[in-house]
Design a protein around this motif. Sequence first.
Motif, PDB file in Angstrom:
ATOM      1  N   MET A   1     -19.051   1.414   9.609  1.00 43.21           N
ATOM      2  CA  MET A   1     -17.440   1.548   8.566  1.00 43.21           C
ATOM      3  C   MET A   1     -16.703   1.925   9.356  1.00 43.21           C
ATOM      4  SD  MET A   1     -17.869  -1.321   6.187  1.00 43.21           S
ATOM      5  CE  MET A   1     -17.674  -0.743   5.259  1.00 43.21           C
ATOM      6  N   THR A   2     -15.723   1.840   8.869  1.00 45.10           N
ATOM      7  CA  THR A   2     -14.276   2.880   9.033  1.00 45.10           C
ATOM      8  C   THR A   2     -13.441   3.019   8.102  1.00 45.10           C
ATOM      9  OG1 THR A   2     -14.069   1.737  11.308  1.00 45.10           O
ATOM     10  CG2 THR A   2     -12.025   2.637  10.927  1.00 45.10           C
ATOM     11  N   LEU A   3     -13.217   4.340   8.392  1.00 44.30           N
ATOM     12  CA  LEU A   3     -12.634   4.808   7.202  1.00 44.30           C
ATOM     13  C   LEU A   3     -10.925   4.453   7.315  1.00 44.30           C
ATOM     14  CD1 LEU A   3     -13.264   6.250   4.786  1.00 44.30           C
ATOM     15  CD2 LEU A   3     -12.233   8.675   5.730  1.00 44.30           C
ATOM     16  N   ARG A   4      -9.960   4.195   6.341  1.00 38.62           N
ATOM     17  CA  ARG A   4      -9.038   3.620   6.031  1.00 38.62           C
ATOM     18  C   ARG A   4      -8.438   4.627   5.098  1.00 38.62           C
ATOM     19  NH1 ARG A   4      -7.817   1.236  11.266  1.00 38.62           N
ATOM     20  NH2 ARG A   4      -9.430  -0.576  11.650  1.00 38.62           N
ATOM     21  N   ALA A   5      -6.801   4.747   5.530  1.00 45.59           N
ATOM     22  CA  ALA A   5      -5.963   5.384   4.235  1.00 45.59           C
ATOM     23  C   ALA A   5      -5.182   4.593   3.617  1.00 45.59           C
ATOM     24  CB  ALA A   5      -5.238   6.966   5.019  1.00 45.59           C
ATOM     25  N   VAL A   6      -5.123   3.759   2.529  1.00 45.10           N
ATOM     26  CA  VAL A   6      -5.079   2.650   2.055  1.00 45.10           C
ATOM     27  C   VAL A   6      -3.517   3.235   0.969  1.00 45.10           C
ATOM     28  CG1 VAL A   6      -5.760   0.761   0.465  1.00 45.10           C
ATOM     29  CG2 VAL A   6      -6.807   1.709   2.213  1.00 45.10           C
ATOM     30  N   ILE A   7      -2.207   2.508   0.868  1.00 42.12           N
ATOM     31  CA  ILE A   7      -1.737   2.493  -0.190  1.00 42.12           C
ATOM     32  C   ILE A   7      -2.318   1.702  -1.225  1.00 42.12           C
ATOM     33  CG2 ILE A   7       0.453   2.144  -1.019  1.00 42.12           C
ATOM     34  CD1 ILE A   7       1.499   2.087   1.795  1.00 42.12           C
TER      35      ILE A   7
ATOM     36  N   THR B   1       0.805  12.534   9.172  1.00 42.79           N
ATOM     37  CA  THR B   1       0.136  13.285   8.981  1.00 42.79           C
ATOM     38  C   THR B   1      -1.064  13.408   7.524  1.00 42.79           C
ATOM     39  OG1 THR B   1       1.576  15.035   9.013  1.00 42.79           O
ATOM     40  CG2 THR B   1      -0.128  16.137   7.923  1.00 42.79           C
ATOM     41  N   ALA B   2      -0.303  12.599   6.588  1.00 45.41           N
ATOM     42  CA  ALA B   2      -1.058  12.361   5.381  1.00 45.41           C
ATOM     43  C   ALA B   2      -2.920  11.342   6.097  1.00 45.41           C
ATOM     44  CB  ALA B   2      -1.021  11.167   4.132  1.00 45.41           C
ATOM     45  N   ASN B   3      -2.185  10.422   7.135  1.00 46.62           N
ATOM     46  CA  ASN B   3      -3.512   9.720   7.108  1.00 46.62           C
ATOM     47  C   ASN B   3      -4.277  10.339   8.256  1.00 46.62           C
ATOM     48  OD1 ASN B   3      -4.337   6.808   8.614  1.00 46.62           O
ATOM     49  ND2 ASN B   3      -3.765   7.607  10.432  1.00 46.62           N
ATOM     50  N   ALA B   4      -4.033  11.711   8.590  1.00 48.15           N
ATOM     51  CA  ALA B   4      -4.820  12.338   9.186  1.00 48.15           C
ATOM     52  C   ALA B   4      -5.879  12.755   8.857  1.00 48.15           C
ATOM     53  CB  ALA B   4      -4.102  13.079  10.399  1.00 48.15           C
ATOM     54  N   GLN B   5      -5.026  13.848   7.464  1.00 48.49           N
ATOM     55  CA  GLN B   5      -5.818  13.990   6.529  1.00 48.49           C
ATOM     56  C   GLN B   5      -7.046  13.958   6.210  1.00 48.49           C
ATOM     57  OE1 GLN B   5      -5.520  17.571   5.744  1.00 48.49           O
ATOM     58  NE2 GLN B   5      -3.766  18.414   6.595  1.00 48.49           N
ATOM     59  N   ILE B   6      -7.009  12.360   5.491  1.00 48.94           N
ATOM     60  CA  ILE B   6      -7.598  11.233   5.620  1.00 48.94           C
ATOM     61  C   ILE B   6      -9.126  11.070   5.805  1.00 48.94           C
ATOM     62  CG2 ILE B   6      -8.035   9.072   4.283  1.00 48.94           C
ATOM     63  CD1 ILE B   6      -5.695   9.129   3.103  1.00 48.94           C
ATOM     64  N   LEU B   7      -8.268  11.179   7.430  1.00 49.63           N
ATOM     65  CA  LEU B   7      -9.577  10.319   8.358  1.00 49.63           C
ATOM     66  C   LEU B   7     -10.053  11.750   9.200  1.00 49.63           C
ATOM     67  CD1 LEU B   7      -7.971   8.178  10.876  1.00 49.63           C
ATOM     68  CD2 LEU B   7      -8.920   7.572   8.931  1.00 49.63           C
ATOM     69  N   SER B   8      -9.568  12.725   9.045  1.00 55.46           N
ATOM     70  CA  SER B   8     -10.217  13.854   9.474  1.00 55.46           C
ATOM     71  C   SER B   8     -11.973  14.293   7.646  1.00 55.46           C
ATOM     72  CB  SER B   8      -9.820  15.164   9.563  1.00 55.46           C
ATOM     73  OG  SER B   8      -8.758  15.468   8.302  1.00 55.46           O
ATOM     74  N   GLY B   9     -10.993  14.036   6.437  1.00 48.58           N
ATOM     75  CA  GLY B   9     -12.094  14.539   5.497  1.00 48.58           C
ATOM     76  C   GLY B   9     -11.533  15.418   4.599  1.00 48.58           C
TER      77      GLY B   9
ATOM     78  N   VAL C   1      -4.078  11.256  -1.287  1.00 49.00           N
ATOM     79  CA  VAL C   1      -3.015  12.104  -0.455  1.00 49.00           C
ATOM     80  C   VAL C   1      -1.540  11.396  -1.140  1.00 49.00           C
ATOM     81  CG1 VAL C   1      -1.221  13.317   1.120  1.00 49.00           C
ATOM     82  CG2 VAL C   1      -4.168  12.535   1.243  1.00 49.00           C
ATOM     83  N   LEU C   2      -0.770  12.607  -2.189  1.00 51.71           N
ATOM     84  CA  LEU C   2       0.741  12.414  -2.706  1.00 51.71           C
ATOM     85  C   LEU C   2       1.006  12.076  -0.992  1.00 51.71           C
ATOM     86  CD1 LEU C   2       1.829  10.690  -5.673  1.00 51.71           C
ATOM     87  CD2 LEU C   2       2.493  12.993  -5.970  1.00 51.71           C
ATOM     88  N   VAL C   3       2.251  11.157  -1.067  1.00 48.31           N
ATOM     89  CA  VAL C   3       3.528  11.326   0.281  1.00 48.31           C
ATOM     90  C   VAL C   3       4.638  10.767  -0.764  1.00 48.31           C
ATOM     91  CG1 VAL C   3       4.307  10.914   2.508  1.00 48.31           C
ATOM     92  CG2 VAL C   3       1.787  10.419   1.523  1.00 48.31           C
ATOM     93  N   ILE C   4       5.477  11.681   0.234  1.00 50.77           N
ATOM     94  CA  ILE C   4       6.575  11.668  -0.849  1.00 50.77           C
ATOM     95  C   ILE C   4       7.802  11.761  -0.084  1.00 50.77           C
ATOM     96  CG2 ILE C   4       8.293  13.056  -3.031  1.00 50.77           C
ATOM     97  CD1 ILE C   4       5.957  13.619  -3.775  1.00 50.77           C
ATOM     98  N   GLY C   5       9.358  11.182  -0.223  1.00 51.20           N
ATOM     99  CA  GLY C   5      10.057  10.857   0.662  1.00 51.20           C
ATOM    100  C   GLY C   5      11.145  11.323  -0.593  1.00 51.20           C
TER     101      GLY C   5
ATOM    102  N   ALA D   1      -2.191   1.549  13.551  1.00 50.26           N
ATOM    103  CA  ALA D   1      -2.036   2.716  13.944  1.00 50.26           C
ATOM    104  C   ALA D   1      -0.279   3.608  14.080  1.00 50.26           C
ATOM    105  CB  ALA D   1      -1.998   1.967  15.212  1.00 50.26           C
ATOM    106  N   VAL D   2      -0.676   4.234  14.324  1.00 51.68           N
ATOM    107  CA  VAL D   2       0.341   5.197  14.040  1.00 51.68           C
ATOM    108  C   VAL D   2       1.301   5.172  16.047  1.00 51.68           C
ATOM    109  CG1 VAL D   2       1.801   7.716  13.473  1.00 51.68           C
ATOM    110  CG2 VAL D   2      -0.455   6.066  11.989  1.00 51.68           C
ATOM    111  N   ASP D   3       2.371   5.979  15.342  1.00 49.47           N
ATOM    112  CA  ASP D   3       3.275   6.023  16.975  1.00 49.47           C
ATOM    113  C   ASP D   3       4.295   7.150  16.721  1.00 49.47           C
ATOM    114  OD1 ASP D   3       3.856   5.686  20.052  1.00 49.47           O
ATOM    115  OD2 ASP D   3       5.907   5.419  19.523  1.00 49.47           O
ATOM    116  N   LEU D   4       4.126   8.900  16.975  1.00 53.04           N
ATOM    117  CA  LEU D   4       5.687   9.346  16.407  1.00 53.04           C
ATOM    118  C   LEU D   4       6.348   9.990  18.420  1.00 53.04           C
ATOM    119  CD1 LEU D   4       3.383  11.989  14.768  1.00 53.04           C
ATOM    120  CD2 LEU D   4       5.027   9.637  14.249  1.00 53.04           C
TER     121      LEU D   4
END
Length: 324
Positions: A1-7, A123-131, A136-140, A184-187
């Motif tokens: 199984m693969t961990l994903r960050a889901v809205i 950044t939130a995605n990385a926090q989740i994938l790293s454990g 995570v609440l992500v706000i703009g 996927a992410v591209d920065l």
Amino acid sequence: MTLRAVITGVGHYLPERVVENAEFEKTLDTSDEWIRTRSGIERRHFAAEGETTSMMGTAAAKAALADAGRTPADIDAIIVATSTPDLTFPSVATMVQNALGANCGFAFDVQAVCAGFIYALSTANAQILSGQAKRVLVIGAETFSRIMDWEDRATCVLFGDGAGAIVLEAQEGKGTSEDRGILAVDLNSDGSYKDMLFVDGGVSTTGTAGKLRMQGNALFRQAVVKLAETAETALAKAGVAASEVDWIVPHQANIRIIEGTAKKLGLSMDHVVVTVQDHGNTSAASIPLAMSVGRARGQIKPGDLCVAEAIGGGLAWGAVVLRW
């Protein structure tokens, strides 16, 4: 199984005051037609006196939490993307944390101007994938009306205030492009373009907030190319084709940039969530605002493949491919 960050939840907030294009005709050599033709903007919202970025971010956060069926106690981290904080410090995120009554976890701000939400989402995605975090609440959130030069007709008519928020949660997937969540992410960034979009003030220079300055034509040319390129790169990383995309959720800066980017990706405007006409450019708030409005309109549905992309001062730009 693969961990994903889901809205799992989305929400937004807009100030009560609506400013139509015609209002600028009273003080500037401009017109509703001039503004619409060049930007696609018809109106925008301005924060009331005393209404701050953290207040708007908190309202959007509460809406997103309610949509996700979560409470502040369920959240491990809060990340706020903003270029217009209440104070130089502490962070807007800690102010939102306090306003929500969340006394656990951690909170911090991300500053990448109009690309801020993409950077915060990454950044939130990385926090989740790293454990490091499970939710995570992500706000703009932005109050760009506070840094406008009201005598500069080329810029002051373009921006608005508001906030959008999502709840991002760790879920298991199969490791394929059919998974829900961020695929996927591209920065990217290039500081040599600084003079195209900047604010002429700051703590270590003028000691003032300053006013926004922009080279609109030059920025336009960079934006269309770079937004298409970063979207294509993110799609390739995700292993999906542009033809599979259900929705582009772009930074809402200018309808011509939005149309140009969609054209380069080979997608019609029927596949683009557009809110620029009602909100103007809300910088880091524009993508989560568009996500929330697009979901409320019935455009974005569970399982839809979405590309969110943005470019802002720096220059900084990037894209996220996700399945709703």
